[in-house]
Motif scaffolding. Sequence first.
Motif, PDB file in Angstrom:
ATOM      1  N   PRO A   2       0.821  -1.201   0.000  1.00  0.00           N
ATOM      2  CA  PRO A   2       0.000   0.000   0.000  1.00  0.00           C
ATOM      3  C   PRO A   2       0.865   1.266   0.000  1.00  0.00           C
ATOM      4  O   PRO A   2       1.887   1.334   0.695  1.00  0.00           O
ATOM      5  N   ILE A   3       0.451   2.238  -0.798  1.00  0.00           N
ATOM      6  CA  ILE A   3       1.108   3.537  -0.830  1.00  0.00           C
ATOM      7  C   ILE A   3       0.041   4.587  -0.542  1.00  0.00           C
ATOM      8  O   ILE A   3      -0.956   4.678  -1.249  1.00  0.00           O
ATOM      9  N   ILE A   4       0.246   5.357   0.514  1.00  0.00           N
ATOM     10  CA  ILE A   4      -0.691   6.400   0.902  1.00  0.00           C
ATOM     11  C   ILE A   4      -0.081   7.746   0.542  1.00  0.00           C
ATOM     12  O   ILE A   4       1.022   8.072   0.984  1.00  0.00           O
ATOM     13  N   LEU A  24      -1.574   6.886  10.020  1.00  0.00           N
ATOM     14  CA  LEU A  24      -2.012   6.370   8.716  1.00  0.00           C
ATOM     15  C   LEU A  24      -1.548   4.931   8.515  1.00  0.00           C
ATOM     16  O   LEU A  24      -2.292   4.092   7.986  1.00  0.00           O
ATOM     17  N   THR A  25      -0.338   4.643   8.943  1.00  0.00           N
ATOM     18  CA  THR A  25       0.190   3.277   8.834  1.00  0.00           C
ATOM     19  C   THR A  25      -0.637   2.319   9.686  1.00  0.00           C
ATOM     20  O   THR A  25      -1.009   1.229   9.226  1.00  0.00           O
ATOM     21  N   SER A  38       5.467  -2.873   4.833  1.00  0.00           N
ATOM     22  CA  SER A  38       5.142  -2.744   3.414  1.00  0.00           C
ATOM     23  C   SER A  38       4.301  -1.496   3.119  1.00  0.00           C
ATOM     24  O   SER A  38       4.018  -1.200   1.961  1.00  0.00           O
ATOM     25  N   ILE A  39       3.921  -0.762   4.149  1.00  0.00           N
ATOM     26  CA  ILE A  39       3.065   0.415   3.979  1.00  0.00           C
ATOM     27  C   ILE A  39       3.937   1.658   3.841  1.00  0.00           C
ATOM     28  O   ILE A  39       4.782   1.933   4.687  1.00  0.00           O
ATOM     29  N   HIS A  40       3.722   2.383   2.765  1.00  0.00           N
ATOM     30  CA  HIS A  40       4.493   3.593   2.484  1.00  0.00           C
ATOM     31  C   HIS A  40       3.569   4.805   2.561  1.00  0.00           C
ATOM     32  O   HIS A  40       2.456   4.774   2.040  1.00  0.00           O
ATOM     33  N   VAL A  41       4.045   5.867   3.200  1.00  0.00           N
ATOM     34  CA  VAL A  41       3.277   7.110   3.323  1.00  0.00           C
ATOM     35  C   VAL A  41       4.105   8.235   2.713  1.00  0.00           C
ATOM     36  O   VAL A  41       5.271   8.411   3.061  1.00  0.00           O
ATOM     37  N   MET A  42       3.488   8.974   1.794  1.00  0.00           N
ATOM     38  CA  MET A  42       4.159  10.113   1.172  1.00  0.00           C
ATOM     39  C   MET A  42       3.355  11.372   1.482  1.00  0.00           C
ATOM     40  O   MET A  42       2.164  11.450   1.165  1.00  0.00           O
ATOM     41  N   ILE A  43       4.009  12.340   2.099  1.00  0.00           N
ATOM     42  CA  ILE A  43       3.375  13.616   2.431  1.00  0.00           C
ATOM     43  C   ILE A  43       3.864  14.669   1.445  1.00  0.00           C
ATOM     44  O   ILE A  43       5.070  14.852   1.274  1.00  0.00           O
TER      45      ILE A  43
END
Length: 64
Positions: A2-4, A24-25, A38-43
């Motif tokens: 997942p990419i947020i 968020l994660t 495996s969870i990526h967060v981009m701000i």
Amino acid sequence: MPIININILKGRSDEQKEALIHELTEACQRALGSPKESIHVMISEMDKQHYGAGGVSYKKKTDG
């Protein structure tokens, strides 16, 4: 994996952004069952003049 992607206005502290990434994660892990690693967060941070509603920038709305 997942990419947020999240857009926020500039001005938040590093601590607030770290908390946002964490929350968020956690929410994604609960909802999807994905491993946290495996969870990526981009701000993406935006200047107030780069966001508007109702035909007016947020900068104009907040500055005057």
